[in-house]
Enzyme design. Structure first.
Site, PDB file in Angstrom:
ATOM      1  N   ASP A  87     -80.480  67.539  85.211  1.00  0.00           N
ATOM      2  CA  ASP A  87     -79.786  67.334  86.410  1.00  0.00           C
ATOM      3  C   ASP A  87     -78.695  68.510  86.792  1.00  0.00           C
ATOM      4  O   ASP A  87     -77.901  68.144  87.571  1.00  0.00           O
ATOM      5  CB  ASP A  87     -79.021  66.097  86.577  1.00  0.00           C
ATOM      6  CG  ASP A  87     -80.070  64.852  86.607  1.00  0.00           C
ATOM      7  OD1 ASP A  87     -80.937  65.070  87.600  1.00  0.00           O
ATOM      8  OD2 ASP A  87     -79.926  63.715  86.073  1.00  0.00           O
ATOM      9  N   ASP A 148     -87.271  62.418  89.843  1.00  0.00           N
ATOM     10  CA  ASP A 148     -86.183  62.938  90.206  1.00  0.00           C
ATOM     11  C   ASP A 148     -85.714  64.301  89.868  1.00  0.00           C
ATOM     12  O   ASP A 148     -85.164  65.152  90.811  1.00  0.00           O
ATOM     13  CB  ASP A 148     -84.748  62.282  89.551  1.00  0.00           C
ATOM     14  CG  ASP A 148     -85.157  60.822  89.149  1.00  0.00           C
ATOM     15  OD1 ASP A 148     -86.294  60.562  88.787  1.00  0.00           O
ATOM     16  OD2 ASP A 148     -83.933  60.239  89.083  1.00  0.00           O
ATOM     17  N   GLY A 206     -97.804  56.895  82.532  1.00  0.00           N
ATOM     18  CA  GLY A 206     -96.739  56.581  83.265  1.00  0.00           C
ATOM     19  C   GLY A 206     -95.835  55.498  82.714  1.00  0.00           C
ATOM     20  O   GLY A 206     -96.378  54.613  82.264  1.00  0.00           O
ATOM     21  N   THR A 208     -91.544  53.397  83.514  1.00  0.00           N
ATOM     22  CA  THR A 208     -90.367  53.444  84.461  1.00  0.00           C
ATOM     23  C   THR A 208     -89.003  53.446  83.327  1.00  0.00           C
ATOM     24  O   THR A 208     -89.054  53.300  82.313  1.00  0.00           O
ATOM     25  CB  THR A 208     -90.329  52.194  85.114  1.00  0.00           C
ATOM     26  OG1 THR A 208     -89.453  52.542  86.257  1.00  0.00           O
ATOM     27  CG2 THR A 208     -89.895  50.974  84.547  1.00  0.00           C
ATOM     28  N   ARG A 220     -86.034  54.516  94.779  1.00  0.00           N
ATOM     29  CA  ARG A 220     -85.295  55.872  94.749  1.00  0.00           C
ATOM     30  C   ARG A 220     -85.930  56.970  94.051  1.00  0.00           C
ATOM     31  O   ARG A 220     -86.073  58.166  94.666  1.00  0.00           O
ATOM     32  CB  ARG A 220     -83.990  55.766  93.928  1.00  0.00           C
ATOM     33  CG  ARG A 220     -83.202  56.779  93.982  1.00  0.00           C
ATOM     34  CD  ARG A 220     -81.637  56.743  93.914  1.00  0.00           C
ATOM     35  NE  ARG A 220     -81.461  56.591  92.672  1.00  0.00           N
ATOM     36  CZ  ARG A 220     -80.520  55.398  92.089  1.00  0.00           C
ATOM     37  NH1 ARG A 220     -80.784  54.181  93.177  1.00  0.00           N
ATOM     38  NH2 ARG A 220     -80.457  55.287  90.825  1.00  0.00           N
ATOM     39  N   TRP A 224     -86.836  60.761  95.898  1.00  0.00           N
ATOM     40  CA  TRP A 224     -86.645  61.816  95.352  1.00  0.00           C
ATOM     41  C   TRP A 224     -88.023  62.853  95.570  1.00  0.00           C
ATOM     42  O   TRP A 224     -88.022  64.034  95.664  1.00  0.00           O
ATOM     43  CB  TRP A 224     -86.360  61.885  94.107  1.00  0.00           C
ATOM     44  CG  TRP A 224     -84.810  61.184  93.549  1.00  0.00           C
ATOM     45  CD1 TRP A 224     -84.931  60.342  92.325  1.00  0.00           C
ATOM     46  CD2 TRP A 224     -83.811  61.498  93.955  1.00  0.00           C
ATOM     47  NE1 TRP A 224     -83.476  60.133  92.135  1.00  0.00           N
ATOM     48  CE2 TRP A 224     -82.891  60.694  93.099  1.00  0.00           C
ATOM     49  CE3 TRP A 224     -83.159  62.304  94.851  1.00  0.00           C
ATOM     50  CZ2 TRP A 224     -81.377  60.948  93.645  1.00  0.00           C
ATOM     51  CZ3 TRP A 224     -82.002  62.337  95.225  1.00  0.00           C
ATOM     52  CH2 TRP A 224     -80.934  61.560  94.409  1.00  0.00           C
TER      53      TRP A 224
END
Ligand code: GLY
Length: 375
Positions: A87, A148, A206, A208, A220, A224
């Site tokens: 980030d 994200d 995959g 979460t 969200r 993104w």
């Protein structure tokens, strides 16, 4: 309506300069923002709100407060304070890069380039991806990418533009392609995260982190994806990224409830009290504005995206914003951070406030935020 919403947001941001002092807001609990010393992934959003407010108003108090945040980001990079995550793009695009875009301050540009170098250290071979969280030696995290990250890539694209070194851009393009291939599913929904074997680069599957279940679509994350692919298109002009942005946007918009603001996960059972995530809708509003800027007038999707943008923003302003609540710290109510983790499931999120303000600024004043140089 947009001007009133902006004026209200600017007044609250001014009040918050005194409330927050040298600290940075993250998410709220019972209407009060939790503050930190610039050691969370969210701290760039406050800086970005100050720069937007300065650009809109010309009020030097915003500029001084914004510059103070950038000084703090200088120290954060120097001391490597909580930067073992991807980030860095969120943090430095909206702080030092914003300062460079607004004031052309060379030291802010240099700081942003150094931040891009730190982000590049998260590139992992043989998988060919940016590790989302944790250090390289962290076996649990070494193989994880998350959707994200698409909003962190503009820092890398920008660094190539500024330096002429293609390495940053190549990493960003490969990460966006990998995200498109593994995080986006066939029906245009998305995984929040995806794992690879860090030794071989083989895809595993995959999962979460903040969503309802491994196969669900965390709203969200989808948001993104909308904004992130639109930005990758801006920098690369690869039509596949534009297509992904459009498809993810359509999925998001077609799965909204009647008031045009998302629940926290598209697969969460809807019953009385199901949490919203207003921040996801704010991100998508800003992302739709970016997307629309790349669509030809005759594009058949244009009218739909425009109509849905207005519906979502009208709902955010009329039903979710704190307009008229003078003492409120946040701009947007009913965001959710991490519902299953029990963390702030119905609160202000500083990124929700940022993207709401960015979208308003873009609609009303053509101020486009800090993900790319102004054209
Ligand atoms: N990027 C972390 C989140 O959206 O919660």
């Amino acid at each position: 309506m947009w001007t009133d919403a902006i004026e209200d947001a600017i007044a609250k941001t001014l009040q918050n300069i005194d409330r927050f002092g040298e600290k940075f807001p993250h998410v709220s609990r019972n209407g009060t923002y939790e503050l930190n010393d610039n050691n969370d992934w969210t701290d760039g959003f406050w800086s970005g709100m100050l720069w937007l407010s300065y650009e809109y108003s010309g009020d030097e108090r915003f500029r001084q407060a914004a510059e103070a945040t950038v000084a703090s980001f200088h120290k954060r990079l120097r001391d490597h304070v909580v930067l073992d995550h991807h980030d860095i793009g969120f943090l430095y695009s909206l702080s030092s890069k914003a300062q460079w875009i607004v004031t052309r301050d060379e030291s802010a540009r240099q700081l942003t380039l150094q931040a891009a170098d730190v982000l590049m250290k998260r590139w992992r071979e043989p998988g060919g991806y940016i590790q989302a969280w944790g250090r390289k030696e962290d076996a649990k995290e070494a193989g994880r990418i998350i959707i994200d990250c698409l909003l962190n890539l503009p820092l890398l694209y920008w660094a190539s533009e500024q330096t002429g070194d293609p390495a940053y851009r190549e990493a960003a393009v490969l990460q966006a392609e990998k995200s498109r291939r593994f995080l986006v599913r066939g029906d245009d929904s998305s995984y929040h995260t995806f794992f690879f074997n860090p030794e071989t680069g083989e895809p595993i599957g995959g999962a979460t982190h903040q969503g309802y279940s491994n196969g669900s679509t965390w709203t969200r994350g989808q948001a993104w994806g909308v904004y992130g692919f639109a930005l990758s298109y801006r920098y690369t002009k690869n039509p596949l990224f534009l297509e992904s942005a459009k498809r993810l946007a359509r999925y998001f918009l077609e799965h909204l409830p009647e008031d045009h603001v998302a629940y926290w996960d598209f697969n969460a059972p809807v019953q009385e009290g199901t949490y919203r995530d207003s921040s996801a809708s704010a991100i998508v509003a800003a992302g739709l504005l970016e997307l629309l800027s790349h669509l030809e007038d005759q594009d058949s999707d244009r009218a739909y995206f425009q109509e849905m943008l207005l519906k979502s923003m009208t709902s955010l302003v009329e039903r979710y914003a704190t307009i008229g609540e003078e003492d409120a710290e946040g701009l947007l109510k009913h965001g959710s951070y991490y519902v299953h983790g029990g963390v702030s499931p119905d609160d202000y999120m500083i990124w929700g406030d940022y993207f709401y303000l960015e979208a308003l600024m873009r609609m009303e004043k053509g101020i486009t935020g800090y993900w790319h140089e102004r054209v």
